[in-house]
Design an enzyme around this catalytic site. Structure first.
Site, PDB file in Angstrom:
ATOM      1  N   ASP A 193      -3.376  -2.719  13.730  1.00  4.15           N
ATOM      2  CA  ASP A 193      -2.384  -3.430  12.911  1.00  4.15           C
ATOM      3  C   ASP A 193      -1.090  -3.652  13.703  1.00  4.15           C
ATOM      4  OD1 ASP A 193      -1.550  -4.745  10.638  1.00  4.15           O
ATOM      5  OD2 ASP A 193      -0.852  -2.936   9.610  1.00  4.15           O
ATOM      6  N   LYS A 227       6.035   8.830   3.855  1.00  4.51           N
ATOM      7  CA  LYS A 227       5.231   7.666   3.466  1.00  4.51           C
ATOM      8  C   LYS A 227       4.293   8.080   2.333  1.00  4.51           C
ATOM      9  CE  LYS A 227       2.034   4.192   5.298  1.00  4.51           C
ATOM     10  NZ  LYS A 227       1.317   3.701   6.495  1.00  4.51           N
ATOM     11  N   MET A 282       0.803  -1.220   0.000  1.00  5.47           N
ATOM     12  CA  MET A 282       0.000   0.000   0.000  1.00  5.47           C
ATOM     13  C   MET A 282       0.834   1.268   0.000  1.00  5.47           C
ATOM     14  SD  MET A 282      -3.026  -0.967   2.685  1.00  5.47           S
ATOM     15  CE  MET A 282      -3.644   0.711   2.606  1.00  5.47           C
TER      16      MET A 282
END
Length: 454
Positions: A143, A45, A27
């Protein structure tokens, strides 16, 4: 979409210069970049492999920045900025700017070998403390896995809030993009239940399990494999592990979310399993002891020389017993001593005064020594029950960066610690006597920092 965009050297949003790509996932890609405005290295990111028409998916970058920006904790990677850059295809690509962390991920560390239960407990405490802070601010990470835990020189950090959610937010993603990794997903997420802190506690249980065994409870790669694996319970943890550790992990891995402990409870239980080691003796005390030993040695040598001198005087003054008419032969070059005129005993030798050693002034307290003293005071308070275990661990975590901070920054951080101690004292988590001692130790640290900058 261009798979090779952006190249190294690209200036993003007229501010962030890309240096090198650190990681590429399904992703996102993570870049080492330079913030040219503030002149500091950062991590950037950038979503990758995503259809620009999927506005809901691209929205995840903004959501991650918003969620992580709510949090300020030494065990959570800080988010600095959210921005966007124009792609060659003509649409804006959002990105998140975070602190650049040194060290390695827990996943990379576990690739070499499992950890001892003591090491695992220490990492577990840091992760649990970070989750406690997130949950207190209404954020569920969703996560927690080894790849999202960094082992840095300044401590453990959790990162990647890419699929985080607000507590109680519906879990209505039908694409599976925000589901995470099968081996680490809590059972309730498969049922579409709203986000809740217990989901993160399950991930923490998986983390603890994997750290001591080398594999998660269900070592699977796909959702189909997970469904098949869940028909049987995971294998038990090794019997040589402490019973309390095994039971705590089992509580975290319970199928029912409401039967799992809180992250704060996990931190307290792990802290109780790992009493802190006795702090090393401060360097100042070792230095004083060394000087005292040297002074004692000097005094002993002076006394010995005085005694030898006295004995020599007594020998020289003693009457001779040899006849005066027949002096004894003397070695060549030595004149024979004449017989004394009187047999009166020699006067006793005059006692020599033993000099008193000059006291050695104690060396000024160094910043590192002052930090050690504060740390020892916190640990002693935890052992004696004067500081609640989770509060003690929080204070120890806040002390970690001080050893690497510039001396000028230490005083600012000390003020933050003083406020924290006062808050915890007011709520009854720190005994007043221990708080007074901590305040004194922190004041010593502040003075040591001022001397270092002077």
């Amino acid at each position: 979409m261009s798979d090779d965009w952006p190249p190294a050297g690209t200036l993003m949003a007229s501010r962030y210069r890309l240096v090198s790509r650190l990681e590429t996932g399904g992703m996102a890609q993570i870049w080492h970049a330079d913030d040219e405005l503030l002149d500091r290295p950062v991590a950037l990111k950038l979503p990758s492999g995503l259809d620009p028409a999927r506005a809901d998916v691209l929205h995840l970058a903004w959501k991650e920045a918003r969620m992580a920006a709510r949090l300020s904790h030494p065990n959570i990677a800080a988010v600095h900025d959210y921005n966007a850059a124009m792609r060659p295809e003509g649409f804006m690509a959002p990105f998140v700017v975070m602190e650049l962390l040194a060290g390695e991920s827990l996943a990379a560390r576990l690739d070499r070998s499992p950890l001892s239960w003591q090491e695992s407990a220490g990492i577990g405490i840091a992760v649990a403390d970070a989750l406690t802070a997130a949950h207190a601010n209404g954020v569920v990470h969703r996560d927690i896995k080894p790849g999202n835990v960094m082992l840095t020189p300044t401590g453990v950090k959790i990162l990647d809030f890419g699929i985080s959610a607000a507590t109680g937010e519906p879990d209505d993603d039908e694409t599976g993009v925000t589901f995470g990794t099968p081996a680490y997903v809590a059972p309730e997420r498969l049922d579409g239940k709203p986000a809740e802190p217990a989901t993160d506690v399950y991930g923490l249980g998986v983390l603890l399990y994997e750290m001591v065994t080398g594999d998660p409870p269900y070592p699977v790669d796909t959702w189909e494999e997970l469904d098949a694996a869940r028909t049987a319970p995971p294998r038990s943890l090794p019997a040589e592990l402490p019973v309390a550790f095994r039971e705590l992990v089992e509580l975290c891995l319970r199928e029912e979310p409401d039967r799992r402990p809180t992250a704060a409870h996990v931190s307290r239980e792990l802290a109780a399993l790992t009493p802190p080691a006795a702090p090393p003796a401060p360097r100042k005390k070792r230095r004083v002891a060394l000087f005292s030993g040297l002074a004692a040695l000097v005094v002993s040598l002076i006394a010995l020389f005085a005694a030898l001198g006295s004995s020599r005087q007594s020998i020289d003054a003693a009457p001779s017993t040899a006849p005066s008419a027949a002096p004894s032969a003397a070695p060549s070059g030595v004149t024979p001593r004449s017989a004394p005129a009187s047999t009166r005993p020699a006067a006793p030798p005059t006692a020599r005064a033993t000099p008193t050693p000059t006291p050695t002034a104690a060396a000024p307290l160094r910043v590192d020594d002052a930090i050690d003293r504060v740390r020892a005071t916190v640990r002693t308070g935890r052992e004696s029950g004067q500081i609640r275990p989770d509060v003690a661990q929080d204070l120890l975590n806040l002390l970690q960066p001080l050893g690497r901070a510039e001396a000028a920054d230490v005083s600012v951080r000390v003020e933050e610690l003083q406020r924290k101690v006062q808050e915890r004292t007011d709520e009854g988590s720190v005994d007043e006597a221990r708080a007074d001692l901590l305040s004194a130790r922190l004041a010593d640290l502040s003075r040591a920092a001022e001397r270092a900058t002077g």
